[in-house]
Design a protein around this motif. Structure first.
Motif, PDB file in Angstrom:
ATOM      1  N   LYS A 171      -0.043 -11.675   3.320  1.00  0.00           N
ATOM      2  CA  LYS A 171      -0.146 -13.137   3.248  1.00  0.00           C
ATOM      3  C   LYS A 171      -1.240 -13.635   4.178  1.00  0.00           C
ATOM      4  O   LYS A 171      -1.956 -14.592   3.872  1.00  0.00           O
ATOM      5  CB  LYS A 171       1.190 -13.774   3.617  1.00  0.00           C
ATOM      6  CG  LYS A 171       2.308 -13.496   2.619  1.00  0.00           C
ATOM      7  CD  LYS A 171       3.635 -14.054   3.102  1.00  0.00           C
ATOM      8  CE  LYS A 171       4.768 -13.707   2.148  1.00  0.00           C
ATOM      9  NZ  LYS A 171       6.092 -14.190   2.623  1.00  0.00           N
ATOM     10  N   ILE A 172      -1.384 -12.982   5.314  1.00  0.00           N
ATOM     11  CA  ILE A 172      -2.420 -13.357   6.275  1.00  0.00           C
ATOM     12  C   ILE A 172      -3.799 -12.929   5.770  1.00  0.00           C
ATOM     13  O   ILE A 172      -4.766 -13.690   5.872  1.00  0.00           O
ATOM     14  CB  ILE A 172      -2.121 -12.727   7.651  1.00  0.00           C
ATOM     15  CG1 ILE A 172      -0.852 -13.344   8.240  1.00  0.00           C
ATOM     16  CG2 ILE A 172      -3.296 -12.890   8.605  1.00  0.00           C
ATOM     17  CD1 ILE A 172      -0.202 -12.514   9.306  1.00  0.00           C
ATOM     18  N   PHE A 173      -3.902 -11.722   5.228  1.00  0.00           N
ATOM     19  CA  PHE A 173      -5.174 -11.215   4.705  1.00  0.00           C
ATOM     20  C   PHE A 173      -5.722 -12.152   3.628  1.00  0.00           C
ATOM     21  O   PHE A 173      -6.920 -12.454   3.598  1.00  0.00           O
ATOM     22  CB  PHE A 173      -4.960  -9.809   4.131  1.00  0.00           C
ATOM     23  CG  PHE A 173      -6.230  -9.069   3.824  1.00  0.00           C
ATOM     24  CD1 PHE A 173      -6.735  -8.134   4.716  1.00  0.00           C
ATOM     25  CD2 PHE A 173      -6.902  -9.285   2.633  1.00  0.00           C
ATOM     26  CE1 PHE A 173      -7.908  -7.443   4.426  1.00  0.00           C
ATOM     27  CE2 PHE A 173      -8.068  -8.610   2.339  1.00  0.00           C
ATOM     28  CZ  PHE A 173      -8.569  -7.676   3.242  1.00  0.00           C
ATOM     29  N   GLY A 174      -4.870 -12.588   2.725  1.00  0.00           N
ATOM     30  CA  GLY A 174      -5.256 -13.620   1.767  1.00  0.00           C
ATOM     31  C   GLY A 174      -6.087 -13.163   0.594  1.00  0.00           C
ATOM     32  O   GLY A 174      -6.891 -13.945   0.069  1.00  0.00           O
ATOM     33  N   ALA A 175      -5.914 -11.918   0.135  1.00  0.00           N
ATOM     34  CA  ALA A 175      -6.576 -11.496  -1.101  1.00  0.00           C
ATOM     35  C   ALA A 175      -5.989 -12.289  -2.265  1.00  0.00           C
ATOM     36  O   ALA A 175      -4.836 -12.744  -2.199  1.00  0.00           O
ATOM     37  CB  ALA A 175      -6.383  -9.998  -1.320  1.00  0.00           C
ATOM     38  N   PRO A 176      -6.729 -12.478  -3.351  1.00  0.00           N
ATOM     39  CA  PRO A 176      -6.197 -13.263  -4.476  1.00  0.00           C
ATOM     40  C   PRO A 176      -4.891 -12.712  -5.047  1.00  0.00           C
ATOM     41  O   PRO A 176      -4.038 -13.470  -5.492  1.00  0.00           O
ATOM     42  CB  PRO A 176      -7.320 -13.185  -5.510  1.00  0.00           C
ATOM     43  CG  PRO A 176      -8.559 -12.948  -4.721  1.00  0.00           C
ATOM     44  CD  PRO A 176      -8.135 -12.095  -3.560  1.00  0.00           C
ATOM     45  N   PHE A 177      -4.752 -11.355  -5.021  1.00  0.00           N
ATOM     46  CA  PHE A 177      -3.572 -10.743  -5.616  1.00  0.00           C
ATOM     47  C   PHE A 177      -2.996  -9.661  -4.710  1.00  0.00           C
ATOM     48  O   PHE A 177      -3.710  -9.027  -3.936  1.00  0.00           O
ATOM     49  CB  PHE A 177      -3.915 -10.105  -6.970  1.00  0.00           C
ATOM     50  CG  PHE A 177      -4.413 -11.071  -7.999  1.00  0.00           C
ATOM     51  CD1 PHE A 177      -3.525 -11.853  -8.727  1.00  0.00           C
ATOM     52  CD2 PHE A 177      -5.770 -11.205  -8.236  1.00  0.00           C
ATOM     53  CE1 PHE A 177      -3.987 -12.753  -9.672  1.00  0.00           C
ATOM     54  CE2 PHE A 177      -6.245 -12.102  -9.183  1.00  0.00           C
ATOM     55  CZ  PHE A 177      -5.349 -12.879  -9.908  1.00  0.00           C
ATOM     56  N   VAL A 178      -1.692  -9.481  -4.828  1.00  0.00           N
ATOM     57  CA  VAL A 178      -0.992  -8.310  -4.290  1.00  0.00           C
ATOM     58  C   VAL A 178      -0.322  -7.628  -5.465  1.00  0.00           C
ATOM     59  O   VAL A 178       0.370  -8.281  -6.254  1.00  0.00           O
ATOM     60  CB  VAL A 178       0.066  -8.694  -3.237  1.00  0.00           C
ATOM     61  CG1 VAL A 178       1.049  -7.538  -3.023  1.00  0.00           C
ATOM     62  CG2 VAL A 178      -0.598  -9.053  -1.921  1.00  0.00           C
ATOM     63  N   LEU A 179      -0.564  -6.343  -5.609  1.00  0.00           N
ATOM     64  CA  LEU A 179       0.059  -5.568  -6.667  1.00  0.00           C
ATOM     65  C   LEU A 179       1.006  -4.562  -6.031  1.00  0.00           C
ATOM     66  O   LEU A 179       0.568  -3.602  -5.398  1.00  0.00           O
ATOM     67  CB  LEU A 179      -1.002  -4.845  -7.507  1.00  0.00           C
ATOM     68  CG  LEU A 179      -0.487  -3.980  -8.657  1.00  0.00           C
ATOM     69  CD1 LEU A 179       0.262  -4.831  -9.673  1.00  0.00           C
ATOM     70  CD2 LEU A 179      -1.638  -3.241  -9.330  1.00  0.00           C
ATOM     71  N   TYR A 180       2.302  -4.827  -6.143  1.00  0.00           N
ATOM     72  CA  TYR A 180       3.266  -3.866  -5.606  1.00  0.00           C
ATOM     73  C   TYR A 180       3.150  -2.568  -6.391  1.00  0.00           C
ATOM     74  O   TYR A 180       3.230  -2.564  -7.622  1.00  0.00           O
ATOM     75  CB  TYR A 180       4.683  -4.418  -5.719  1.00  0.00           C
ATOM     76  CG  TYR A 180       4.964  -5.623  -4.853  1.00  0.00           C
ATOM     77  CD1 TYR A 180       4.723  -5.579  -3.481  1.00  0.00           C
ATOM     78  CD2 TYR A 180       5.464  -6.800  -5.381  1.00  0.00           C
ATOM     79  CE1 TYR A 180       4.985  -6.677  -2.673  1.00  0.00           C
ATOM     80  CE2 TYR A 180       5.731  -7.906  -4.583  1.00  0.00           C
ATOM     81  CZ  TYR A 180       5.483  -7.834  -3.231  1.00  0.00           C
ATOM     82  OH  TYR A 180       5.738  -8.923  -2.424  1.00  0.00           O
ATOM     83  N   SER A 181       2.974  -1.456  -5.682  1.00  0.00           N
ATOM     84  CA  SER A 181       2.801  -0.174  -6.362  1.00  0.00           C
ATOM     85  C   SER A 181       3.381   0.953  -5.530  1.00  0.00           C
ATOM     86  O   SER A 181       3.412   0.884  -4.294  1.00  0.00           O
ATOM     87  CB  SER A 181       1.324   0.095  -6.650  1.00  0.00           C
ATOM     88  OG  SER A 181       0.580   0.211  -5.447  1.00  0.00           O
TER      89      SER A 181
END
Length: 324
Positions: A171-181
């Motif tokens: 959440k801090i990094f702030g990339a457009p997406f997080v893909l749980y893998s």
């Protein structure tokens, strides 16, 4: 995060005091010409105690966008911490980087041989050295990758869904997406997880390519992370991401129904509705034109940019379940 460190750092045969900067060599083997191969590891230490963060890239030799992100962290001085220690390894697979190939000269994928062996293959020896000589000294790893085989990834972070600590950091990094893998067997990420070393894996762009949007996402995210840890010097500004991060719990690939010439007409990161036209597949003779339609509603997180595809090739990666 482990205890704050302001003691002497003994790493890769070198001794580095608090407040010191040093470039050390991560060498494993010479080229076949007997030419030495220097794999620089750039270490910057503050006089003030703090965490140790490792930025890595180039586990795959053709993923130059990740190398560019770490290069910018060094060139701009972002890697000079206000507290703690920052270690940068821009090119881990220097053998593949020299030849612009994903694998090592022994044909092995470095990201499938961890934790490696001191007496194994060349790739295995590099993996072993990284795990045993570098990783014990760090508290957090950010590992930069790109898409392969002409497939362009939207900037995204990957990690296990159950990892609440990495979820907070994402959440801090702030990339457009997080893909749980899931952690892949014998990968760098899986090995670090077993050792209790948190690792954020960043994916963005494609191999043999440097993209400014992807690079900026990686650099800006790194600055936000360092600011959160109290490590970013005040000379650097850390801005909030324009949009909130989308957390993807499930996604699916849309594959080619036919072989032919392929052209995508939807942009990376776009939100599409089911049955939207995403691209088309044609033949070289102008007799055939098949429209590729979305089978799901969701975000486009990967696009195949290859002009030629075969039946069954992955074309679009689409989110199908998003965390509320």
């Amino acid at each position: 995060m482990s205890k704050l460190k302001a003691d002497v750092l003994h790493i890769l045969g070198e001794t580095i005091m608090p407040g010191q900067s040093k470039e050390v060599n991560f060498d494993v083997a010479n080229l076949h010409t007997s030419t030495p191969v220097n794999v620089p590891v750039i270490i910057e230490r503050s006089k003030k105690p703090g965490p140790t963060v490792l930025f890595t890239a180039g586990i795959h030799g053709d993923e130059v966008n990740g190398v560019e992100i770490v290069r910018q962290l060094i060139a701009k001085g972002i890697n000079q911490p206000k507290i703690g220690t920052i270690i940068c390894m821009p090119v881990i697979n220097v053998f593949g980087f020299i030849n612009l190939k994903r694998e090592f000269p022994d044909g092995r994928d470095l990201n499938r041989v961890f934790p490696g062996s001191p007496t194994g293959s060349l790739a295995g020896r590099v993996a072993h050295k990284l795990i045993h000589d570098v990783i014990p000294h760090v508290d957090l790893i950010v590992d930069f990758h790109t898409g392969g085989s002409g497939r362009f990834n939207a900037p995204q972070l990957r990690y296990l869904k159950k990892d609440t600590y990495l979820n907070d950091l994402a959440k801090i990094f702030g990339a457009p997406f997080v893909l749980y893998s899931k952690n892949l067997s014998k990968s760098f990420r899986a090995t670090c997880s077993k050792l209790g070393k948190p690792l954020l894996l960043f994916e963005g762009g494609k191999s043999f390519h440097i993209d400014e949007v992807v690079t900026n996402s990686g650099v800006n995210g790194s600055k936000r992370l360092l600011k959160h840890l109290g490590m970013l010097k005040t000379v650097f500004k850390s801005t909030r991401p324009k949009n909130a991060c989308v957390f993807i719990e499930e996604s699916k690939w849309l594959r080619a129904k036919y072989s032919g010439m392929f052209k995508a007409n939807t942009s990376i990161g776009a939100y599409v509705e089911k049955d939207d036209i995403l691209g088309n597949i044609t033949d070289p003779y102008g007799k055939f034109n098949y429209f590729v339609r979305a089978r799901y509603t969701g975000y486009i997180i990967n696009v195949n940019e290859s002009p030629i595809v075969y039946q069954g090739d992955a074309l679009f990666h689409i989110s199908i379940k998003i965390k509320d």
